[in-house]
Every structure is written in structure tokens, then in C-alpha cells.
Write an enzyme that holds these catalytic residues in place. Structure first.
Site, PDB file in Angstrom:
ATOM      1  N   GLY A 227       4.604  -6.971 -11.018  1.00 32.80           N
ATOM      2  CA  GLY A 227       4.311  -5.643 -11.767  1.00 32.80           C
ATOM      3  C   GLY A 227       3.073  -5.848 -13.032  1.00 32.80           C
ATOM      4  CD  GLU A 265       8.845 -11.869  -6.602  1.00 33.32           C
ATOM      5  OE1 GLU A 265       9.074 -12.805  -5.799  1.00 33.32           O
ATOM      6  OE2 GLU A 265       9.536 -10.779  -6.603  1.00 33.32           O
ATOM      7  CB  CYS A 266       1.274 -10.931  -9.116  1.00 30.21           C
ATOM      8  SG  CYS A 266       1.846 -11.259 -10.709  1.00 30.21           S
ATOM      9  N   GLY A 267       1.578  -8.594  -6.725  1.00 29.90           N
ATOM     10  CA  GLY A 267       0.910  -7.802  -5.697  1.00 29.90           C
ATOM     11  C   GLY A 267      -0.498  -7.365  -6.345  1.00 29.90           C
ATOM     12  NE  ARG A 268      -0.208  -1.724  -9.278  1.00 28.24           N
ATOM     13  CZ  ARG A 268       0.053  -0.732  -8.647  1.00 28.24           C
ATOM     14  NH1 ARG A 268      -0.972  -0.136  -8.151  1.00 28.24           N
ATOM     15  NH2 ARG A 268       1.549  -0.322  -8.275  1.00 28.24           N
ATOM     16  CB  CYS A 343      -5.654  20.886   6.692  1.00 29.67           C
ATOM     17  SG  CYS A 343      -7.089  20.650   7.969  1.00 29.67           S
ATOM     18  CE1 TYR A 372       2.277  -2.084  -3.218  1.00 31.17           C
ATOM     19  CE2 TYR A 372       0.889  -2.822  -5.364  1.00 31.17           C
ATOM     20  CZ  TYR A 372       2.114  -2.863  -4.452  1.00 31.17           C
ATOM     21  OH  TYR A 372       2.852  -4.067  -4.878  1.00 31.17           O
TER      22      TYR A 372
END
Ligand SMILES: *Cc1c(COP(=O)(O)O)cnc(C)c1O
Length: 415
Positions: A227, A265-268, A343, A372
Site C-alpha cells: 500500500g 508485501e509491496c507491489g506498486r 473508440c 498496475y
């Protein structure tokens, strides 16, 4: 550096440029720094849902303490890269097959999200004649005020309601094939403030200590989730990791009697900054008094800005080549909106941005696109070609070695 690389890559190509570029040296350097600043009782895992690209996983595996996954597919991606690296497995709605897979692939900790899941994991473990180490994922009643997405502190499908935790502990303690080793608190996404994040960690410690005392649990871990945010609005003002580590040191010091390992537990925050998305301007036009730049690419490659209804930061890479015998469209000292080739009016990457100059044929280089980005986008909507996926090492560029058949991107080697 990236501008020059993009310019030279463009020179080699006939068609308008569209690519994800990953700077692997930058990734390594960034994550090494995070690791060296962690207090000794802390562990940093990469949450692979942010970007499970195999080249990134291979780059990260020797650096991080392990990977966090949320499906059997992700477990298999990790095990294809590293047979032994520790895995944390969380996420709602785990199937029997996934739990069996977790046991088969030697997942270190399984994060249990409900009372039913406790029963299911225990049942499968007992059939296999084994014991599964678990953390209980808790949805706390309070949350961090400024985070962009909230998984806790509000009603969500995640974790066990704080008020139900005593029931969950009682059940876990009498299920013979489970070993309850602590709690899991992932509660938010894209929090930009180091102080509130550290406060959240302290609050998790307080809660876990209360349960430990009340229920006499033999605890080894506290998982405070991920987070940590990226500031997409003002790229110069990023999360203050050093201050966060200073505060976390105080928190773990305050609770050192507990003697737990603290898991992040980091992602970003791990992969965002190493990734770039480059998209060439195909057209510039005025519509109802606004300037629109239409690019080769769009939200089917980078869905994040459309999903969050925000503008994604970019710089303009000038490309001098102009092959046509007519005037090159351009705008100067203007406000532009960057739209993709789909479109739908939702296909917007950035809205009302002031630029000094942009021309058809220039390339927009979106930064902080490594998390992401491609991973959450609907690649085949409208069936345009996929972007290339290029990996930059200090002096060479490689195309993806993990392309699937439906990816029509060209192979490319650069030295
Ligand atoms: C998505 C997720 C993470 C990573 O979140 P970031 O905001 O990318 O750091 C960590 N843990 C769980 C359980 C998640 O669902």
C-alpha cells in the site's frame, strides 16, 4: 537517458512507436536500497500482482525476501522463476485446487480470509497429512485516512472483520492441521504519507499484541501488507521511504518484546518507477475548443489513469523525422488531452496538461508505468497490436523472452 533510447529505438522502426520499457538496472538499484534500509526484524516481499512479468520476477528474486501471490497462477509464475524462494499466499475465495497447489509448491504462509476458509484449509491439510502455517487476515475497524483505495476500515470482501477475530482465533486453535503464526493487515493502496503508514504499523502491533495476550498464541509474524504509494500528480514529491524506515525502526523498537518478524508485501512501490510506457502521437486536433493528441496505444495498454480518473505523468520525446510532403500538425504553449486509439471517450491517459510543444510523430513517455499498467489492462479490446516489451540493461536492450503467441510485438536486440 530514456529519451535518447526512445529516439534511437524509433529510428529503427517503420511503424509508430508503442512500447513498455523496463529499466532493470534502475529496478535493482531501487530495491537494493529498500532492502538495505530495512530494520533487521523486517522482511520485504514483492506482491507480484502489480506486475508479474517474468523478466522483472527474475530480476527481483535474488534481491527481495520473497514474493506475495494471490492465485495458483501466480504461485506457478514464481516457482517457474525460483524453486525455493519464500511465498506468501493471500486473497479472497481460494479454491480447493489453489490450496492444494499452495501445499504442493511449499508456500511459506497462507493468509486465511474467512472462517469457512479456515475449515477448508484445515480439511485439505489433514487429507494430505500435513500442517499449514497461516496468518489470519483481519479487516480492522479503523483505517488510514488518505489512502486511495481502502481494503479495510470499510466493508469489503477482504479479511475477517475485527469483531469476528476472537471466533476465528478460537476456531484456528482447535483445528489440528493449522498453525496460527500471526496476523495480516493489508488495508490500503497508494498511501503517500510515511507518518500515517508508520502509525498504521504501530496500530497493527497493538491489535496483534492484544489478541496474543488474550488468546495465548505463539506468534512469529506480523504482516502489515503493502500500500505504499506513488505520487502520479507530482512526481517530484514521492513517498518518503527514509522517514518511513526511521518511524518503523521506532515502532519495532517499541514492540521488541514481541520478537516477531515484520513482513511488508509491496507491489506498486517496488516496480512502478522502473517502468515506462511510450506512445507515439498519431494525430492532433481541436474539438469543441480543446486540443486532443491521439496516440498509438491507450488505456488497453495502460488502464491505470482511466481506472482512477487521473492524469498519468509524461514527458515529450521530440522526434525530428517527418516523412510527409505536407505540414506537420503541432501545438505550442498549449493545454492538451492525451487520448488513445480506442473508440471510447474513457480512453484518456492525461487530461488538460500544459505543454510547450507537441507534434504528430513525437513520442509521449509515461513514467511510473511499471506497476498496475500492462498487468491490469484489457489488451485485446479493439484488436490493435500490443506494445513491444523492452528491457534495458545499462548498455543493451532486449525484447521480452516470455511472449505468448498472441503477442504480435517484434523481436528486438540493441547494443
Ligand atoms: C495488492 C496487494 C498488495 C500490494 O499492494 P500495493 O498497493 O501494490 O503495495 C499486498 N498485499 C495484498 C494482500 C494485496 O492484495
Amino acid at each position: 537517458m530514456m529519451e535518447k533510447i526512445v529516439q534511437s529505438l524509433r529510428m529503427e522502426r517503420e511503424n509508430p512507436f508503442c512500447a513498455y520499457l523496463y529499466d532493470l538496472s534502475k529496478l535493482r538499484h531501487h530495491v537494493h536500497r529498500l532492502m538495505t534500509t530495512l530494520p533487521s526484524s523486517c522482511r520485504l516481499f514483492y506482491a507480484i500482482k502489480a506486475n508479474s512479468d517474468v523478466t522483472l520476477l527474475k530480476t527481483l528474486a535474488p534481491i527481495v525476501h520473497g514474493f506475495e501471490v494471490a492465485s495458483l497462477g501466480e504461485i506457478e509464475k514464481v516457482r517457474a522463476v525460483d524453486k525455493k524462494i519464500p511465498i506468501l499466499f493471500g486473497g479472497p475465495g481460494k479454491t480447493q485446487k489453489e490450496i492444494e497447489g499452495a501445499i504442493h509448491y511449499g508456500v511459506t504462509l497462507l493468509h486465511v480470509e474467512s472462517l469457512h476458509e479456515l475449515q477448508l484449509v484445515n480439511h485439505i491439510a489433514s487429507q494430505k497429512g500435513t500442517t499449514v502455517s497461516i496468518l489470519l487476515r483481519v479487516n480492522l475497524r479503523s483505517s488510514v485516512p488518505n489512502a486511495q483505495l481502502k481494503m479495510a476500515g470499510v466493508p469489503t470482501q477482504f479479511g475477517i472483520d475485527e469483531v469476528e477475530v476472537p471466533n476465528a482465533i478460537a476456531l484456528a486453535k482447535c483445528l489440528p492441521n493449522l498453525k496460527l503464526l500471526g496476523f495480516h493487515f493489508h488495508a490500503m493502496s497508494n498511501n503517500g504519507d510515511s507518518k500515517t503508514h508508520a502509525y498504521f504499523v504501530d496500530h497493527c502491533f497493538e491489535m496483534e499484541k492484544t489478541w496474543q495476550k488474550e488468546w495465548d498464541i505463539d506468534i512469529s509474524y506480523i504482516n502489515v501488507g503493502g500500500g505504499i504509494g506513488i505520487n502520479y500528480q507530482d512526481v517530484e514529491e514521492q513517498f518518503d521511504w527514509d522517514d518511513f524506515m526511521k518511524c518503523v525502526k521506532k515502532v519495532v523498537e517499541k514492540h521488541k518484546d514481541a520478537n516477531w518478524q515484520t513482513l511488508f508485501e509491496c507491489g506498486r512501490y517496488i516496480t512502478s518507477s522502473c517502468g515506462y510506457y511510450a506512445a507515439e502521437v498519431l494525430d492532433i486536433k481541436q474539438n469543441h475548443g480543446k486540443n486532443f493528441c491521439v496516440v498509438r496505444g491507450g488505456s488497453h495498454h495502460l488502464r491505470l489513469p482511466a481506472a482512477w480518473k487521473q492524469s498519468h505523468p509524461f514527458t515529450i520525446v521530440p522526434v525530428e523525422k517527418w516523412p510527409y510532403p505536407f505540414t506537420r500538425p503541432e501545438v505550442n504553449e498549449s493545454v492538451i488531452t492525451v487520448a488513445g486509439e480506442l473508440c471510447t471517450p474513457n480512453d484518456v491517459l492525461a487530461r488538460d496538461i500544459s505543454v510547450p510543444r507537441v507534434r504528430v510523430g513525437d513520442i509521449l513517455l509515461f513514467s511510473y508505468a511499471g506497476a498496475y499498467g500492462w498487468a491490469i489492462s484489457h489488451h485485446d479490446f479493439l484488436s490493435h497490436p500490443h506494445p513491444e516489451h523492452l528491457y534495458i540493461e545499462s548498455n543493451s536492450i532486449k525484447s521480452s523472452d516470455a511472449r505468448t503467441e498472441d503477442q504480435r510485438d517484434e523481436s528486438y536486440m540493441f547494443s
